[in-house]
Design a protein around this motif. Structure first.
Motif, PDB file in Angstrom:
ATOM      1  N   ASP A  89      69.327  -7.478   1.085  1.00  0.00           N
ATOM      2  CA  ASP A  89      68.429  -6.371   0.777  1.00  0.00           C
ATOM      3  C   ASP A  89      68.766  -5.154   1.616  1.00  0.00           C
ATOM      4  N   ALA A  90      69.091  -5.371   2.892  1.00  0.00           N
ATOM      5  CA  ALA A  90      69.490  -4.263   3.762  1.00  0.00           C
ATOM      6  C   ALA A  90      70.805  -3.643   3.290  1.00  0.00           C
ATOM      7  N   LEU A  91      71.732  -4.483   2.824  1.00  0.00           N
ATOM      8  CA  LEU A  91      72.996  -3.977   2.306  1.00  0.00           C
ATOM      9  C   LEU A  91      72.768  -3.131   1.061  1.00  0.00           C
ATOM     10  N   ALA A  92      71.901  -3.598   0.169  1.00  0.00           N
ATOM     11  CA  ALA A  92      71.582  -2.822  -1.028  1.00  0.00           C
ATOM     12  C   ALA A  92      70.899  -1.511  -0.660  1.00  0.00           C
ATOM     13  N   LEU A  93      70.012  -1.550   0.331  1.00  0.00           N
ATOM     14  CA  LEU A  93      69.340  -0.337   0.797  1.00  0.00           C
ATOM     15  C   LEU A  93      70.358   0.698   1.265  1.00  0.00           C
ATOM     16  N   GLY A  94      71.329   0.251   2.057  1.00  0.00           N
ATOM     17  CA  GLY A  94      72.344   1.172   2.558  1.00  0.00           C
ATOM     18  C   GLY A  94      73.234   1.715   1.463  1.00  0.00           C
ATOM     19  N   LEU A  95      73.661   0.847   0.563  1.00  0.00           N
ATOM     20  CA  LEU A  95      74.560   1.283  -0.502  1.00  0.00           C
ATOM     21  C   LEU A  95      73.881   2.273  -1.434  1.00  0.00           C
ATOM     22  N   PHE A  96      72.660   1.989  -1.831  1.00  0.00           N
ATOM     23  CA  PHE A  96      71.953   2.887  -2.734  1.00  0.00           C
ATOM     24  C   PHE A  96      71.643   4.218  -2.068  1.00  0.00           C
ATOM     25  N   ALA A  97      71.348   4.203  -0.762  1.00  0.00           N
ATOM     26  CA  ALA A  97      71.071   5.449  -0.050  1.00  0.00           C
ATOM     27  C   ALA A  97      72.309   6.348  -0.042  1.00  0.00           C
ATOM     28  N   VAL A  98      73.450   5.773   0.301  1.00  0.00           N
ATOM     29  CA  VAL A  98      74.693   6.552   0.364  1.00  0.00           C
ATOM     30  C   VAL A  98      75.130   6.985  -1.035  1.00  0.00           C
ATOM     31  N   ASN A  99      75.095   6.065  -1.978  1.00  0.00           N
ATOM     32  CA  ASN A  99      75.537   6.359  -3.336  1.00  0.00           C
ATOM     33  C   ASN A  99      74.657   7.417  -3.991  1.00  0.00           C
ATOM     34  N   GLY A 100      73.338   7.297  -3.832  1.00  0.00           N
ATOM     35  CA  GLY A 100      72.425   8.261  -4.440  1.00  0.00           C
ATOM     36  C   GLY A 100      72.570   9.646  -3.853  1.00  0.00           C
ATOM     37  N   THR A 101      72.732   9.724  -2.538  1.00  0.00           N
ATOM     38  CA  THR A 101      72.907  11.024  -1.885  1.00  0.00           C
ATOM     39  C   THR A 101      74.205  11.682  -2.317  1.00  0.00           C
ATOM     40  N   ALA A 102      75.282  10.903  -2.349  1.00  0.00           N
ATOM     41  CA  ALA A 102      76.582  11.466  -2.732  1.00  0.00           C
ATOM     42  C   ALA A 102      76.564  11.966  -4.175  1.00  0.00           C
ATOM     43  N   LYS A 103      75.942  11.227  -5.071  1.00  0.00           N
ATOM     44  CA  LYS A 103      75.883  11.656  -6.473  1.00  0.00           C
ATOM     45  C   LYS A 103      75.132  12.972  -6.602  1.00  0.00           C
ATOM     46  N   ALA A 104      74.023  13.102  -5.874  1.00  0.00           N
ATOM     47  CA  ALA A 104      73.256  14.343  -5.930  1.00  0.00           C
ATOM     48  C   ALA A 104      74.049  15.508  -5.358  1.00  0.00           C
ATOM     49  N   MET A 105      74.769  15.265  -4.265  1.00  0.00           N
ATOM     50  CA  MET A 105      75.557  16.341  -3.656  1.00  0.00           C
ATOM     51  C   MET A 105      76.640  16.829  -4.603  1.00  0.00           C
ATOM     52  N   TYR A 106      77.340  15.901  -5.249  1.00  0.00           N
ATOM     53  CA  TYR A 106      78.445  16.289  -6.123  1.00  0.00           C
ATOM     54  C   TYR A 106      77.973  16.865  -7.457  1.00  0.00           C
ATOM     55  N   LEU A 107      76.682  16.754  -7.720  1.00  0.00           N
ATOM     56  CA  LEU A 107      76.125  17.416  -8.898  1.00  0.00           C
ATOM     57  C   LEU A 107      75.548  18.789  -8.553  1.00  0.00           C
ATOM     58  N   THR A 113      67.816  18.377  -0.767  1.00  0.00           N
ATOM     59  CA  THR A 113      67.476  17.735  -2.040  1.00  0.00           C
ATOM     60  C   THR A 113      68.243  16.430  -2.210  1.00  0.00           C
ATOM     61  N   ALA A 114      69.523  16.447  -1.839  1.00  0.00           N
ATOM     62  CA  ALA A 114      70.343  15.241  -1.967  1.00  0.00           C
ATOM     63  C   ALA A 114      69.816  14.120  -1.078  1.00  0.00           C
ATOM     64  N   ALA A 115      69.359  14.451   0.129  1.00  0.00           N
ATOM     65  CA  ALA A 115      68.825  13.430   1.025  1.00  0.00           C
ATOM     66  C   ALA A 115      67.562  12.805   0.436  1.00  0.00           C
ATOM     67  N   PHE A 116      66.680  13.633  -0.128  1.00  0.00           N
ATOM     68  CA  PHE A 116      65.463  13.100  -0.738  1.00  0.00           C
ATOM     69  C   PHE A 116      65.795  12.227  -1.951  1.00  0.00           C
ATOM     70  N   LEU A 117      66.773  12.653  -2.745  1.00  0.00           N
ATOM     71  CA  LEU A 117      67.144  11.865  -3.914  1.00  0.00           C
ATOM     72  C   LEU A 117      67.837  10.571  -3.512  1.00  0.00           C
ATOM     73  N   GLY A 118      68.571  10.615  -2.414  1.00  0.00           N
ATOM     74  CA  GLY A 118      69.163   9.381  -1.901  1.00  0.00           C
ATOM     75  C   GLY A 118      68.103   8.381  -1.479  1.00  0.00           C
ATOM     76  N   MET A 119      67.058   8.872  -0.825  1.00  0.00           N
ATOM     77  CA  MET A 119      65.956   7.984  -0.449  1.00  0.00           C
ATOM     78  C   MET A 119      65.216   7.473  -1.674  1.00  0.00           C
TER      79      MET A 119
END
Length: 246
Positions: A89-107, A113-119
Motif C-alpha cells: 500500500d505504501a508502494l502504491a501511495l508513492g507511485l501514484f503520488a509521483v505519477n499523478g504529479t508528473a502527468k499534471a506537470m507535463y500537461l 496545482t500538480a502537487a495537489f493533483l498528485g495527492m
C-alpha cells in the motif's frame, strides 16, 4: 508500466479486502477494488479535462477487476499478511503520488496545482472507498503518516519535472530521481508505523485568557454533586473558577 500495474493490483486488493470484511457480494467487491485502485486517477484526469485512465485504459481496468476477483478468493491469506500489505500500500501511495504529479506537470499545470493533483491521485481512491463503505477516511483515521509522505513526494516530483523540462536532467536521471522519491515515501510511511511516529495534536491548555479584559478562566472543575436520596437526583456538575464575574 509493470510497476504501475502492480500498484493498481495492490490497491485493488486493499480496497476489495475492505469490502470483504463488510461481507458484501462479489459485485460490490469488484466496484470497491476498481474505485480504490483507479478512483484517484479518475479524479485527477477529470480535473485535468483529459480522458480518465480508469475507464479508458483497458489493462488498468482489467488489473483492478482481477484484483477484486483475487481478493474474493484468497482473502483469508491476504488478511494475515499485515506488513506485506502495508508495504505494498505504501508502494502504491508513492507511485501514484509521483505519477499523478508528473502527468499534471507535463500537461502544463503549475507546480502547486500538480502537487495537489498528485495527492488526489494517491489519496482519492482510498477516500472514495471509505466514503462508500461508511468508514472514517484513512487519511483521518490513521494517525501515522499517510498523507504527509505523499505531499512531500509530490512537492519533490514538481522540482524533478521542472529540472527535466528546463533541460537540467535527462530522462534516465528523471527516472532515477522518481524512484528515489518513491522509496522516500515508502520509507516515511513504514517508519511512522514501525516507530509509532505521529504528529502532535492541539496544544493542551489549562487556562483560558481573555486579552484586554484583565481576567482569565481556568479549565472546568468537575466535582461530584451530592446525591439527593429523596428526589433521586444527583451526578456531576461543572464549575468555572473565575477571577471576577464573567
Amino acid at each position: 508500466m509493470g510497476v504501475e500495474y502492480l500498484a493498481i493490483f495492490c490497491c485493488g486488493l486493499v480496497g476489495g479486502l475492505a469490502a470483504v470484511r463488510k461481507q458484501y457480494d462479489l459485485f460490490v467487491i469488484l466496484v470497491i477494488a476498481w474505485l480504490t485502485a483507479l478512483g484517484g486517477g479518475i479524479l485527477r484526469d477529470v480535473l485535468l479535462e483529459v480522458p480518465p485512465v480508469g475507464i479508458t485504459d483497458r489493462w488498468s481496468v482489467l488489473t483492478a477487476l482481477v484484483s477484486g476477483i483475487a481478493i474474493a478468493i484468497i482473502h483469508p491469506e491476504i488478511n494475515k499478511l499485515k506488513w506485506s500489505m502495508l508495504m505494498l500500500d505504501a508502494l502504491a501511495l508513492g507511485l501514484f503520488a509521483v505519477n499523478g504529479t508528473a502527468k499534471a506537470m507535463y500537461l502544463g499545470t503549475s507546480g502547486m496545482t500538480a502537487a495537489f493533483l498528485g495527492m488526489a491521485t494517491a489519496l482519492g481512491g482510498g477516500l472514495t472507498r471509505d466514503i462508500l463503505l461508511n468508514d472514517v477516511p484513512m487519511i483521518i483515521r490513521d494517525k501515522h503518516w499517510y498523507a504527509v509522505p505523499s505531499a512531500v513526494g509530490c512537492v519533490l516530483t514538481v522540482f524533478v519535472c521542472k529540472g527535466r523540462m528546463s533541460g537540467l536532467l535527462n530522462a534516465e536521471q528523471e527516472i532515477a530521481l522518481d524512484l528515489v522519491i518513491i522509496m522516500l515515501i515508502v520509507g516515511m510511511r513504514m517508519a511512522s508505523v514501525v516507530y509509532n511516529i505521529k504528529f502532535p495534536g492541539a496544544v493542551e491548555r489549562h487556562n483560558v485568557y481573555l486579552p484586554g479584559e484583565g481576567r482569565y478562566l481556568r479549565r472546568p472543575d468537575i466535582t461530584p454533586k451530592p446525591h439527593d436520596e429523596a428526589s433521586g437526583r444527583g451526578g456531576r456538575r461543572a464549575r468555572w473558577d473565575e477571577d471576577d464575574d464573567s
